[in-house]
Enzyme design. Structure first.
Site, short mmCIF file in Angstrom:
data_model
loop_
_atom_site.label_atom_id
_atom_site.label_comp_id
_atom_site.label_asym_id
_atom_site.label_seq_id
_atom_site.Cartn_x
_atom_site.Cartn_y
_atom_site.Cartn_z
N TRP A 1 0.84 -1.20 0.00
CA TRP A 1 0.00 0.00 0.00
C TRP A 1 0.88 1.25 0.00
O TRP A 1 0.55 2.26 -0.63
CB TRP A 1 -0.91 0.00 1.24
CG TRP A 1 -1.81 1.19 1.30
CD1 TRP A 1 -3.04 1.30 0.76
CD2 TRP A 1 -1.55 2.47 1.92
NE1 TRP A 1 -3.57 2.56 1.00
CE2 TRP A 1 -2.67 3.28 1.72
CE3 TRP A 1 -0.46 3.00 2.64
CZ2 TRP A 1 -2.75 4.59 2.20
CZ3 TRP A 1 -0.54 4.29 3.11
CH2 TRP A 1 -1.67 5.07 2.89
N HIS A 2 2.03 1.16 0.70
CA HIS A 2 2.89 2.34 0.79
C HIS A 2 3.65 2.62 -0.51
O HIS A 2 4.11 3.75 -0.71
CB HIS A 2 3.88 2.19 1.95
CG HIS A 2 3.25 2.46 3.28
ND1 HIS A 2 2.54 1.51 3.97
CD2 HIS A 2 3.18 3.59 4.03
CE1 HIS A 2 2.09 2.04 5.09
NE2 HIS A 2 2.44 3.30 5.14
N GLY A 3 3.79 1.64 -1.36
CA GLY A 3 4.48 1.92 -2.62
C GLY A 3 4.74 0.68 -3.42
O GLY A 3 4.82 -0.43 -2.88
N PHE B 1 1.92 8.05 -1.76
CA PHE B 1 1.19 6.81 -1.52
C PHE B 1 -0.22 6.91 -2.08
O PHE B 1 -0.98 6.06 -2.00
CB PHE B 1 1.17 6.48 -0.04
CG PHE B 1 2.55 6.52 0.57
CD1 PHE B 1 3.62 5.94 -0.09
CD2 PHE B 1 2.78 7.19 1.75
CE1 PHE B 1 4.90 6.01 0.44
CE2 PHE B 1 4.06 7.25 2.28
CZ PHE B 1 5.11 6.67 1.63
#
Lengths: 462, 373
Positions: A316-318, A462
C-alpha cells in the site's frame, strides 16, 4: 495543492471557509464538493474524471448492494465493485512494478507505462471500499444523495494523505453538523500545530536527511543521525498533515479519527502500530485481518493472516520491493512479539523502548530508499562494519547545525509538550497567550513557506 | 467562561490575520523585481486549457503567489532570523555570518564541474592557443570561505585537491598561486567579490609572474581612491535577508586609466564604453561599476603605453576589478567571459599572437562551472 503552500493558505482556504459559513446548511456539502474538486484538480486536473468515475461507481454499487441485501447478488455486486475500485489502484500504482518484475522473471524487456500516480488514490480507494463493505455488512445505509457521497469521498481535508475516514464515522455528520465556536477554535489550533510540525520541523529535518544522502563522505554517527532525522521527519510530516486534516475537518464540523498517538513512546512494535497511522492499521484489521479469520484460527493460519496483512500494508505504501520488505519486516517482529517476546518486553521498560526505537529506525532506513544497496550500505555504516570514521568534520557541522531542531523534534514525539500546553491553557493568561502564540506560529510558518524552502509531503506518493 | 473567551479570541485573531493577508495578496500590485535578491519576480501566469491540463499554470501560480507575497522581504528576514537565532542553525539556506562577513557554503567539491571547467579550457587551448606563441597562465582566486570557514568549522572544499586537479588537467598552463596573498579583509563583507583597493599587490604579482611587470611604483602610487556614495549591499546580503551593515565600493583611478579606451563587443561589434560605469553602479548590482559587469568580451587599450605587450584575460566577474590595475604592464587587455560567449566564437574577435593569456577564475565558478559555454 498542498496545505503548506501560499496558494492553499491565503488564496483557497479563506474564500472556501467564508462561503461555507455564509451559505445555508443544505448547500454546505455542495461547497465542500466543489472546493474539493478544485483542490484536487489543482494537483491533478486530468485525474478528476477518474475520481468522479469512482464516486459514481460506488454510489450505484452502494444502492444495489443495499437493495439485494441478504442475497448472493449483493456479495457478487460487492466483489465486482471492490475489484473495479482496486483495478484502478492496481493499474495506476502497480502496473509498472509488475511489468518490470515480469520482464526480469521471463528475461524479456517489456516497456513500462510510466503513468503518474493519481494523488491520494490509495486513500480514497480504501474509503470507497470501506463504504461498500459497511453497506454490505449493514453497518451503514447506502447514501442516496450523490452529492453527500461525493463530498465524503472527495473531502479535501483528508483527500490526499488521510486519515482514512470511514463512512460510518461521518455518516451522520454528512447530513447534520454542529458548528460550535470551541470546535472551530480547536480546529484552528490543530491546523496551526500541524502546519508548524510540517513546516518548521519536518522540512528542516528533511534538509538534514538530504545532507546525508548527498554527502560524499560517510561516518557512523551521521548514519545514525540521518536515520533518526528521517524517522522524525516522516512522523512530523505525516502526523502534521493528519493534524491539519483533522483541524480543517473540525472547522467544517466533522470529527475525523485520530491518526497518531505518540508512536515513539511505544514499548513494543504491536503498540507502535496501534499508535502509528491508526486509520490504516484499523482499516486492515477490520477489512482484511478479521475477515481472514484473525487470531481465532489455527496458529498457521493466524501467522498467514499476519503475513498477508503486512505484505499488503507494505505494498500500500508503494510499488517497490523495499516497501514489501518493510511490511514483512514488521510482520516478523509482530509474530515474534506475539509468540514470546511481548512478556519479556512488559518486564523491561527501558530495554523495550530501546528495542522499539532501534527496530523502527531500521524500518525507516528500508522505507526511505528503493535501492536495496543504499539501505544495506547505511546499515553497515551504522554498525561500523565498513571502516568508516566515527564522525567527519562535515558531519559534525550538520549535527551541530541541526542539534536544536533534533532536540525539539525528539521532545515533540512525547506527550510532554501537550502536558505543558494543558497546564498553560488552564491559567488566566492563556486567554491571551494561546491566540498570540498561534498567530505567531502562523506567521513563522508563512515566512518559511514564502522563502520557498524544502516542502514535499512524503505521504503524497502513496 | 475564560475558555469561551479564549476560543473566541483564537477564532477572531487567526481568521482576521488570514483574511487580512489573503485580501492583501489579492489586492497588492505585483512587483517586477526583487532588489535584495537581484532577480525578476514571477508574474501572474496566463491561463488556458493547455496550461491547466499540463499543470504549468498551477506550478507557475504557486511561484507567483510566493514571489508576490506582501512584505515578502520581512518574512524572509523572519525566517533567516528564526533559523539562526531561534533554532540555532549555523547557516540559513547555506548562508552564514562569521567574522563580520556574510558568506555562503560552497561544498562539497564538485568533480564533474571541475572536469567540465578543465574540458572547456582545454577546448580553448586546442582551438585557439595550441599552435601559437602565446604564454599561458592559470591562477585561481580562493573564495572568502577559505579564510573564514575553517576557524568556524564550516564545511570547506578541499582547496589542495581543487588546485591539484586544475593544474594536472591543464599542463599547458603555468600556474600562479595567489592564495597566500589574500586575506578575508580583501573581500566585501556582504558580497562574494574582492575589493579593488585591496588587490593592487595581486595585480602586480600576476604581472611579475608573467614577466610583464614594469616595476613602476609611480603607477601604483598615482592611484586615487574614489568611493561610491551609495552603500553597497552585496549579493549575500540579499540572499540571507538579515540586517547587516553595508559595504562601501571604492575604485582606483589615475591618469593612465583615464586615458585608456574601453571597447565592448557585447552586441557583436565594437562599442565604446568606460572602465568605471557609474550608471551601472547605481543599478541593481553596484559591482557592475567595474567594466559594466557581465560582458562577454571587452578590451581596454592604453594609447600611450610604454609597452606593446598584450594580455588576454579569461575571467569571471573578479577579473573586472583587477584588469584595470594591470594596465601599467600591458598596452591592451582583452577580457573574455566564456559564460557569455561561446568558446568557438572567440577566434572571430581575437588574433592570438604573442600575447600573455591568463585564465583567472574564482573557486566558486570552477566548482559550479556549468555556465561555461
Amino acid at each position: 495543492m498542498i496545505f503548506s503552500s501560499i496558494t492553499f493558505l491565503y488564496y483557497f482556504l479563506p474564500p472556501v471557509i467564508l462561503l461555507y459559513f455564509l451559505i445555508p446548511a443544505k448547500f454546505k456539502n455542495i461547497i465542500i464538493l466543489i472546493s474539493s474538486f478544485i483542490f484536487y484538480a489543482w494537483g491533478e486536473p486530468k485525474y478528476v474524471l477518474l475520481m468522479a468515475i469512482d464516486i459514481i461507481l460506488s454510489y450505484i454499487s452502494g444502492l444495489l448492494i443495499e437493495r439485494f441485501h441478504g442475497k448472493t447478488l449483493a456479495k457478487i455486486l460487492l466483489l465486482i465493485s471492490i475489484c473495479l475500485c482496486l483495478s484502478f489502484l492496481i493499474f495506476f500504482k502497480y502496473s509498472d512494478f509488475m511489468l518490470e518484475n515480469l520482464s526480469k522473471a521471463i528475461g524479456v524487456k517489456m516497456p513500462t507505462l510510466n503513468i503518474s500516480l493519481p494523488i491520494g488514490i490509495s486513500f480514497y480507494t480504501f474509503q470507497i471500499i470501506s463504504y461498500e463493505i459497511d453497506v454490505y455488512r449493514k453497518n451503514a445505509n447506502a447514501q442516496r444523495n450523490i452529492i453527500d457521497l461525493a463530498a465524503y469521498i472527495s473531502l479535501f481535508p483528508q483527500l490526499v494523505a488521510g486519515p482514512i475516514v470511514r463512512y460510518t464515522d461521518i455518516e451522520n455528520q454528512l447530513k447534520k453538523r454542529c458548528h460550535k465556536i470551541e470546535n472551530i477554535a480547536f480546529g484552528i489550533k490543530l491546523f496551526i500545530i500541524g502546519l508548524s510540525k510540517k513546516v518548521l520541523i519536518a522540512n528542516t529535518l528533511g534538509e538534514l536527511f538530504g545532507a546525508y544522502s548527498e554527502s560524499n563522505q560517510h561516518s557512523i554517527i551521521f548514519s545514525w543521525i540521518s536515520a533518526a532525522s528521517y524517522a522524525l521527519q516522516i512522523y512530523f510530516d505525516f502526523s502534521g498533515y493528519s493534524d491539519m486534516a483533522i483541524g480543517i475537518g473540525k472547522i467544517f464540523g466533522f470529527d475525523f479519527c485520530k491518526n497518531f498517538n505518540y508512536p515513539y513512546i511505544s514499548k513494543s512494535i504491536t503498540e507502535f502500530w496501534r499508535r502509528w497511522h491508526i486509520s490504516l492499521g484499523s482499516w486492515f484489521r477490520d477489512y482484511v485481518y478479521i475477515p481472514l479469520g484473525g487470531n481465532r484460527t489455527g496458529k498457521i493460519k493466524w501467522l498467514r493472516n499476519i503475513l498477508i496483512v503486512w505484505l499488503l500494508t507494505g505494498l500500500w505504501h508503494g510499488a517497490s520491493w523495499n516497501f514489501v520488505i518493510w511490511g514483512l519486516y514488521f510482520a516478523a517482529f509482530l509474530i515474534i512479539e506475539k509468540l514470546f517476546l511481548v512478556k519479556f518486553l512488559d518486564k523491561h521498560k527501558i530495554l523495550s523502548h530501546i528495542y522499539v526505537i532501534l527496530t523502527v529506525l531500521i524500518s525507516f532506513i528500508i522505507f526511505s530508499s528503493e535501492d536495496i544497496k543504499n539501505t544495506s550500505r547505511q546499515l553497515i555504516e551504522m554498525f561500523g562494519f565498513n571502516k568508516v570514521p566515527i564522525i567527519t568534520a562535515e558531519h559534525s557541522y550538520y549535527i551541530r547545525s541541526y542539534f536544536v531542531v533534533l532536540v525539539i523534534a525528539i521532545i515533540g514525539t512525547t506527550p510532554f509538550p501537550k502536558q505543558i500546553m494543558k497546564k498553560i491553557s488552564i491559567t488566566k493568561a492563556a486567554v491571551i497567550i494561546e491566540p498570540v502564540i498561534l498567530a505567531l506560529l502562523m506567521l513563522l510558518c508563512t515566512s518559511y513557506i514564502v522563502d520557498g524552502s524544502f516542502n514535499p509531503f512524503l505521504y503524497f506518493r502513496f | 467562561m475564560s475558555e469561551k473567551i479564549k476560543n473566541i479570541s483564537i477564532v477572531i485573531l487567526i481568521s482576521s490575520l488570514i483574511l487580512t493577508i489573503s485580501l492583501w495578496c489579492i489586492l497588492k500590485a505585483p512587483a517586477d523585481f526583487s532588489q535584495s535578491e537581484r532577480r525578476m519576480l514571477a508574474q501572474l501566469p496566463k491561463v488556458n486549457s493547455d496550461s491547466i491540463l499540463n499543470r504549468h499554470f498551477m506550478s507557475e501560480y504557486e511561484t507567483y503567489a510566493a514571489d508576490q507575497f506582501p512584505c515578502r522581504e520581512r518574512f524572509r528576514t523572519v525566517k533567516a532570523a528564526s533559523e539562526l537565532y531561534l533554532f540555532n542553525k549555523l547557516d540559513s539556506n547555506g548562508l552564514f555570518i562569521s567574522s563580520g562577513h556574510i558568506s555562503k557554503i560552497d561544498y562539497p567539491l564538485n568533480d564533474k564541474s571541475l572536469d567540465n571547467a578543465t574540458e572547456k579550457l582545454s577546448q580553448i587551448y586546442e582551438s585557439c592557443l595550441k599552435n601559437t606563441d602565446v604564454n599561458i597562465y592559470l591562477s585561481i582566486i580562493p573564495d572568502k570561505n577559505y579564510f573564514i570557514a575553517e576557524k568556524n568549522k564550516i564545511p570547506l572544499i578541499d582547496y589542495k585537491t581543487l588546485t591539484d586537479k586544475m593544474r594536472e588537467k591543464t599542463p599547458y598552463m603555468k600556474y600562479i598561486e595567489i592564495y597566500d596573498l589574500l586575506c578575508k579583509d580583501d573581500y566585501y563583507e556582504t558580497d562574494t567579490h574582492w575589493k579593488q583597493e585591496c588587490i593592487i599587490d595581486i595585480a602586480d604579482y600576476l604581472a611579475e609572474e608573467m614577466d610583464a611587470d614594469l616595476k613602476s611604483n609611480e603607477f601604483i602610487s598615482s592611484f586615487e581612491t574614489k568611493e561610491l556614495s551609495k552603500p553597497f549591499y552585496g549579493v549575500y546580503y540579499g540572499q540571507l535577508g538579515l540586517p547587516h551593515k553595508p559595504d562601501k565600493i571604492k575604485y582606483l583611478e589615475n591618469d593612465i586609466l583615464e586615458k585608456c579606451r574601453a571597447i565592448s563587443y557585447a552586441s557583436g561589434y565594437p562599442k565604446e564604453t568606460v572602465i568605471y560605469n557609474i550608471e551601472k553602479a547605481n543599478g541593481k548590482d553596484p559591482y557592475e561599476l567595474f567594466l559594466s559587469g557581465s560582458e562577454p568580451l571587452i578590451t581596454i587599450e592604453d594609447p600611450y603605453a610604454k609597452t606593446d605587450r598584450e594580455l588576454v584575460l579569461f575571467r569571471d566577474s573578479f577579473g573586472s576589478s583587477i584588469a584595470p590595475l594591470m594596465m601599467n604592464s600591458y598596452s591592451k587587455i582583452t577580457l573574455v567571459d566564456i559564460r557569455y560567449i561561446h568558446s568557438n566564437a572567440i577566434e572571430n574577435f581575437i588574433d592570438f599572437n604573442d600575447q600573455d593569456v591568463l585564465f583567472l577564475y574564482s573557486t566558486n565558478i570552477l566548482n559550479n562551472s556549468f555556465s561555461f559555454r
